[in-house]
Structure formats: C-alpha cells, structure tokens
Design a protein around this motif. Structure first.
Motif, PDB file in Angstrom:
ATOM      1  N   LYS A   1       3.542  -0.189   9.094  1.00  0.00           N
ATOM      2  CA  LYS A   1       3.198  -1.907   9.056  1.00  0.00           C
ATOM      3  C   LYS A   1       4.677  -2.688   9.025  1.00  0.00           C
ATOM      4  O   LYS A   1       5.050  -2.123   8.111  1.00  0.00           O
ATOM      5  N   GLY A   2       4.435  -3.742   9.786  1.00  0.00           N
ATOM      6  CA  GLY A   2       5.798  -4.470   9.860  1.00  0.00           C
ATOM      7  C   GLY A   2       6.862  -3.985  10.296  1.00  0.00           C
ATOM      8  O   GLY A   2       7.889  -4.495  10.526  1.00  0.00           O
ATOM      9  N   ARG A   3       6.769  -2.666  11.061  1.00  0.00           N
ATOM     10  CA  ARG A   3       7.773  -1.813  11.609  1.00  0.00           C
ATOM     11  C   ARG A   3       7.334  -1.745  13.337  1.00  0.00           C
ATOM     12  O   ARG A   3       7.564  -2.438  13.997  1.00  0.00           O
ATOM     13  N   SER A   4       6.507  -0.449  13.205  1.00  0.00           N
ATOM     14  CA  SER A   4       6.129  -0.123  14.636  1.00  0.00           C
ATOM     15  C   SER A   4       4.540  -0.716  14.936  1.00  0.00           C
ATOM     16  O   SER A   4       4.175  -0.818  15.898  1.00  0.00           O
ATOM     17  N   THR A   5       3.808  -1.381  13.794  1.00  0.00           N
ATOM     18  CA  THR A   5       2.552  -1.772  13.965  1.00  0.00           C
ATOM     19  C   THR A   5       2.811  -3.308  13.363  1.00  0.00           C
ATOM     20  O   THR A   5       3.573  -3.712  12.745  1.00  0.00           O
ATOM     21  N   THR A   6       1.664  -4.224  13.778  1.00  0.00           N
ATOM     22  CA  THR A   6       1.620  -5.325  13.295  1.00  0.00           C
ATOM     23  C   THR A   6       1.442  -5.612  11.712  1.00  0.00           C
ATOM     24  O   THR A   6       0.966  -4.493  11.174  1.00  0.00           O
ATOM     25  N   GLY A   7       1.763  -6.646  11.068  1.00  0.00           N
ATOM     26  CA  GLY A   7       1.773  -6.752   9.666  1.00  0.00           C
ATOM     27  C   GLY A   7       2.920  -7.004   9.018  1.00  0.00           C
ATOM     28  O   GLY A   7       3.935  -6.982   9.778  1.00  0.00           O
ATOM     29  N   SER A   8       2.850  -7.091   7.606  1.00  0.00           N
ATOM     30  CA  SER A   8       4.106  -7.322   6.643  1.00  0.00           C
ATOM     31  C   SER A   8       4.280  -5.981   6.374  1.00  0.00           C
ATOM     32  O   SER A   8       3.415  -5.055   6.176  1.00  0.00           O
ATOM     33  N   VAL A   9       5.700  -5.656   6.005  1.00  0.00           N
ATOM     34  CA  VAL A   9       5.981  -4.392   5.340  1.00  0.00           C
ATOM     35  C   VAL A   9       5.387  -4.399   3.751  1.00  0.00           C
ATOM     36  O   VAL A   9       5.387  -5.267   3.189  1.00  0.00           O
ATOM     37  N   VAL A  10       4.798  -3.210   3.673  1.00  0.00           N
ATOM     38  CA  VAL A  10       4.098  -2.955   2.459  1.00  0.00           C
ATOM     39  C   VAL A  10       4.450  -1.787   1.630  1.00  0.00           C
ATOM     40  O   VAL A  10       4.398  -1.918   0.544  1.00  0.00           O
ATOM     41  N   THR A  11       5.465  -1.226   2.298  1.00  0.00           N
ATOM     42  CA  THR A  11       6.073  -0.029   1.587  1.00  0.00           C
ATOM     43  C   THR A  11       7.311   0.336   2.257  1.00  0.00           C
ATOM     44  O   THR A  11       7.435   0.340   3.433  1.00  0.00           O
ATOM     45  N   TYR A  12       7.888   1.118   1.369  1.00  0.00           N
ATOM     46  CA  TYR A  12       9.363   1.681   2.075  1.00  0.00           C
ATOM     47  C   TYR A  12       9.256   3.137   1.765  1.00  0.00           C
ATOM     48  O   TYR A  12      10.186   4.038   2.299  1.00  0.00           O
ATOM     49  N   ALA A  13       8.129   3.626   1.495  1.00  0.00           N
ATOM     50  CA  ALA A  13       7.991   5.046   1.196  1.00  0.00           C
ATOM     51  C   ALA A  13       7.264   5.835   2.356  1.00  0.00           C
ATOM     52  O   ALA A  13       6.072   5.399   2.679  1.00  0.00           O
ATOM     53  N   ARG A  14       7.831   6.661   3.053  1.00  0.00           N
ATOM     54  CA  ARG A  14       7.205   7.333   4.187  1.00  0.00           C
ATOM     55  C   ARG A  14       6.253   8.569   3.550  1.00  0.00           C
ATOM     56  O   ARG A  14       6.197   8.638   2.433  1.00  0.00           O
ATOM     57  N   GLY A  15       5.518   9.046   4.313  1.00  0.00           N
ATOM     58  CA  GLY A  15       4.572  10.271   3.738  1.00  0.00           C
ATOM     59  C   GLY A  15       5.285  11.390   2.964  1.00  0.00           C
ATOM     60  O   GLY A  15       6.453  11.922   3.734  1.00  0.00           O
ATOM     61  N   GLY A  16       4.860  11.596   1.946  1.00  0.00           N
ATOM     62  CA  GLY A  16       5.773  12.618   1.066  1.00  0.00           C
ATOM     63  C   GLY A  16       6.652  12.051   0.135  1.00  0.00           C
ATOM     64  O   GLY A  16       6.981  12.744  -0.718  1.00  0.00           O
ATOM     65  N   ASP A  17       6.923  10.731   0.378  1.00  0.00           N
ATOM     66  CA  ASP A  17       8.047   9.943  -0.397  1.00  0.00           C
ATOM     67  C   ASP A  17       7.319   8.930  -1.507  1.00  0.00           C
ATOM     68  O   ASP A  17       7.923   8.311  -1.816  1.00  0.00           O
ATOM     69  N   SER A  18       6.127   9.008  -1.802  1.00  0.00           N
ATOM     70  CA  SER A  18       5.362   8.244  -2.580  1.00  0.00           C
ATOM     71  C   SER A  18       4.529   9.193  -3.553  1.00  0.00           C
ATOM     72  O   SER A  18       3.990  10.190  -3.303  1.00  0.00           O
ATOM     73  N   TYR A  19       4.485   8.729  -4.764  1.00  0.00           N
ATOM     74  CA  TYR A  19       3.618   9.374  -5.996  1.00  0.00           C
ATOM     75  C   TYR A  19       2.173   9.224  -5.457  1.00  0.00           C
ATOM     76  O   TYR A  19       1.591  10.108  -6.124  1.00  0.00           O
ATOM     77  N   HIS A  20       1.699   8.187  -4.734  1.00  0.00           N
ATOM     78  CA  HIS A  20       0.418   8.297  -4.293  1.00  0.00           C
ATOM     79  C   HIS A  20       0.102   9.698  -3.440  1.00  0.00           C
ATOM     80  O   HIS A  20      -0.966  10.300  -3.592  1.00  0.00           O
ATOM     81  N   ASN A  21       1.028  10.141  -2.804  1.00  0.00           N
ATOM     82  CA  ASN A  21       0.905  11.437  -2.181  1.00  0.00           C
ATOM     83  C   ASN A  21       0.668  12.798  -2.965  1.00  0.00           C
ATOM     84  O   ASN A  21       0.433  13.970  -2.362  1.00  0.00           O
TER      85      ASN A  21
END
Length: 184
Positions: free
Chosen positions: A83-103
């Motif tokens: 989001k906000g990079r290669s798709t529309t919308g605002s940037v909501v995270t700087y963490a890629r898959g595997g780089d977030s505690y959510h993961n």
C-alpha cells in the motif's frame, strides 16, 4: 606428588572436555530444532489473553475497544507493505512479510468502537468524558499489561499497534526462536 597433579590435570581436562562436547552437541541439536520450527499461525496465547484483558479493562472505564488485527501471514503483511508503494493508498507499514511481530502472533492493532457500532481511529476522542483521550488511556492499559505501544516509537508512530516481543528481535524470530525459549 607431581604424578598426582599430572593425573589430576589430565582427568580434569577429560571431564571438562566431556562437558564441552555434550554442550556443543546440545547446542547443535537446538539449532537444528530452531531451523525446523514452523512459523506460528495465530496469536501467541499470552498475547491473546492480554488482548482480552485490554478490552475488558478498557470497557470497565467506559471505552469500547475493537481488536482490528492480530496474527498476519507473511503474504498479508506483504499486501499491507505494498500500500502506497505498488498499490493505491497510503503507506501503512514499513515491515515486509516476516519483518513484523504480527507475523509471529506477537502483535495486535486496535481501534475505538462507538455505541452505534462504528469503528474510529480518533486519537483525541473522549467518549468516557474523563478529560483524557480514550486512545491514550487504552495505550496506557496496554503498557500496564506488558505490551509495547507503537505510539512510543521515534521513527514511525503506529498508534493502533501493541506488541509483546518477550525480548526477542525479529531476526531471532526468523531464526526460529519463540517466546517459550525465553519465558520463565
């Protein structure tokens, strides 16, 4: 006496070497186990329990909280990162898959729920009319429960975000370490 000291020294070194050998074998086995561990597929039980406590404690002071997000797969994380990079919308995270505690099931996001069922991310709202912003009251409850709050971050303020790292870095989680390895 000299023979005794020599014999004792040799025996001591053999015993020490034996302990060292066993320690290395155990360490190698543990590292092998780490590599085989699956990535979690849901919230960690402690995080789930504390998030339920968060909702209950907030409700007790007149604030309705909705947990909007918990565990996220790496694919879901990559979708948010886009989001906000290669798709529309605002940037909501700087963490890629595997780089977030959510993961790893160690983070939640929250919002405020209104009496009519609407959900808002209004950090200034004071629906319980105590002169304090409900959002920051919820964050304070989260911190009392052991969460770290994204609103305290220096670089990127993530106000809806609460996480329990258990002292583990993302790199350690990627290598297979889990909270159970460090919990007492």
């Amino acid at each position: 006496m000299k023979k005794f000291k020599t014999a004792f020294s040799i025996l001591f070194l053999l015993v020490l070497g034996g302990f060292f050998f066993i320690w290395i074998q155990n360490e190698l086995a543990f590292r092998e186990e780490l590599q085989q561990r699956a990535v979690p597929s849901g919230l960690h039980p402690v995080v789930e329990e504390k998030s339920e406590e968060l909702v209950a404690k907030a409700a007790a002071i007149g604030i309705q909280v909705l947990i909007t997000d918990g565990f996220r797969s790496a694919d879901e994380q990559n979708g948010l990162h886009a989001k906000g990079r290669s798709t529309t919308g605002s940037v909501v995270t700087y963490a890629r898959g595997g780089d977030s505690y959510h993961n790893y099931g160690l983070a939640i996001d929250f919002a405020l729920k209104l009496g009519n069922g609407d959900v808002v991310w209004d950090t200034a709202r004071d629906d319980n009319k105590n002169g304090k912003a409900d959002w920051f009251e919820v964050a304070a409850i989260g911190k009392e429960l052991g969460f770290e709050w994204g609103g305290d971050w220096q670089r990127f303020k993530d106000y809806p975000h609460l996480e329990m790292t258990f002292g583990l870095s993302i790199d350690e989680l990627k290598r297979g370490y889990r909270p159970e390895d460090v919990m007492q």
